[in-house]
Design a protein around this motif. Sequence first.
Motif, PDB file in Angstrom:
ATOM      1  N   ASP A  51     -96.636 -89.303 -30.501  1.00 32.38           N
ATOM      2  CA  ASP A  51     -96.675 -88.095 -29.668  1.00 32.38           C
ATOM      3  C   ASP A  51     -95.575 -88.160 -28.609  1.00 32.38           C
ATOM      4  O   ASP A  51     -94.873 -87.168 -28.359  1.00 32.38           O
ATOM      5  CB  ASP A  51     -98.039 -87.963 -28.979  1.00 32.38           C
ATOM      6  CG  ASP A  51     -99.191 -87.825 -29.947  1.00 32.38           C
ATOM      7  OD1 ASP A  51     -98.965 -87.428 -31.119  1.00 32.38           O
ATOM      8  OD2 ASP A  51    -100.338 -88.119 -29.542  1.00 32.38           O
ATOM      9  N   LYS A  55     -92.072 -85.802 -27.954  1.00 33.66           N
ATOM     10  CA  LYS A  55     -91.668 -85.223 -26.653  1.00 33.66           C
ATOM     11  C   LYS A  55     -90.231 -85.621 -26.316  1.00 33.66           C
ATOM     12  O   LYS A  55     -89.432 -84.788 -25.894  1.00 33.66           O
ATOM     13  CB  LYS A  55     -92.598 -85.691 -25.538  1.00 33.66           C
ATOM     14  CG  LYS A  55     -94.034 -85.328 -25.708  1.00 33.66           C
ATOM     15  CD  LYS A  55     -94.298 -83.886 -25.417  1.00 33.66           C
ATOM     16  CE  LYS A  55     -95.790 -83.641 -25.554  1.00 33.66           C
ATOM     17  NZ  LYS A  55     -96.209 -82.340 -25.139  1.00 33.66           N
ATOM     18  N   ILE A  71     -97.256 -86.803 -21.975  1.00 32.53           N
ATOM     19  CA  ILE A  71     -97.309 -87.217 -23.378  1.00 32.53           C
ATOM     20  C   ILE A  71     -98.394 -86.431 -24.101  1.00 32.53           C
ATOM     21  O   ILE A  71     -98.185 -85.909 -25.184  1.00 32.53           O
ATOM     22  CB  ILE A  71     -97.571 -88.733 -23.507  1.00 32.53           C
ATOM     23  CG1 ILE A  71     -96.453 -89.532 -22.837  1.00 32.53           C
ATOM     24  CG2 ILE A  71     -97.713 -89.117 -24.985  1.00 32.53           C
ATOM     25  CD1 ILE A  71     -96.732 -91.024 -22.705  1.00 32.53           C
TER      26      ILE A  71
END
Length: 149
Positions: A51, A55, A71
């Motif tokens: 994840d 980003k 996050i």
Amino acid sequence: MILERGNMWDAFGQGIFMITTNPIVRKDGAVVMGRGIALEAKTRFPTLPFDFGDKLKALIPYHGDGAVGWIGDYENTPIWWFMVKDHWANKASLDIITYSTNLVDVLFGDTDSRVDLNFPGIGNGGLAREEVLPIIQQLPDNIHIWEYA
């Protein structure tokens, strides 16, 4: 800023949980999270490095504009990153810590949001506490800085 001693995970779920890290994304899309609180977060939440990588890939080319960011939410708790290094193998940078600290101040300084952050740059970052403390002392009292005891 409030200095806390103990295990930062004891505060998990009380507000924003911010972990120190670096911006290196592996070929598989995960951020390198091999030591310290980053490793602990990766162990607790195995999807977090991927994840986080998603980003950071959205910020490429990375030029420091992603020194602090969200996050995702894990167990109903927002986890954010706080950059301290430009590469996982390097020593933490006082310049990066200063930039990240200034962003935290701008983002959360005028809010009631509780933010828990491990003491940046020491331990695996290789910096002395005395080098970093003057930088983070500017933070307001809703920011809790944790030293592991």
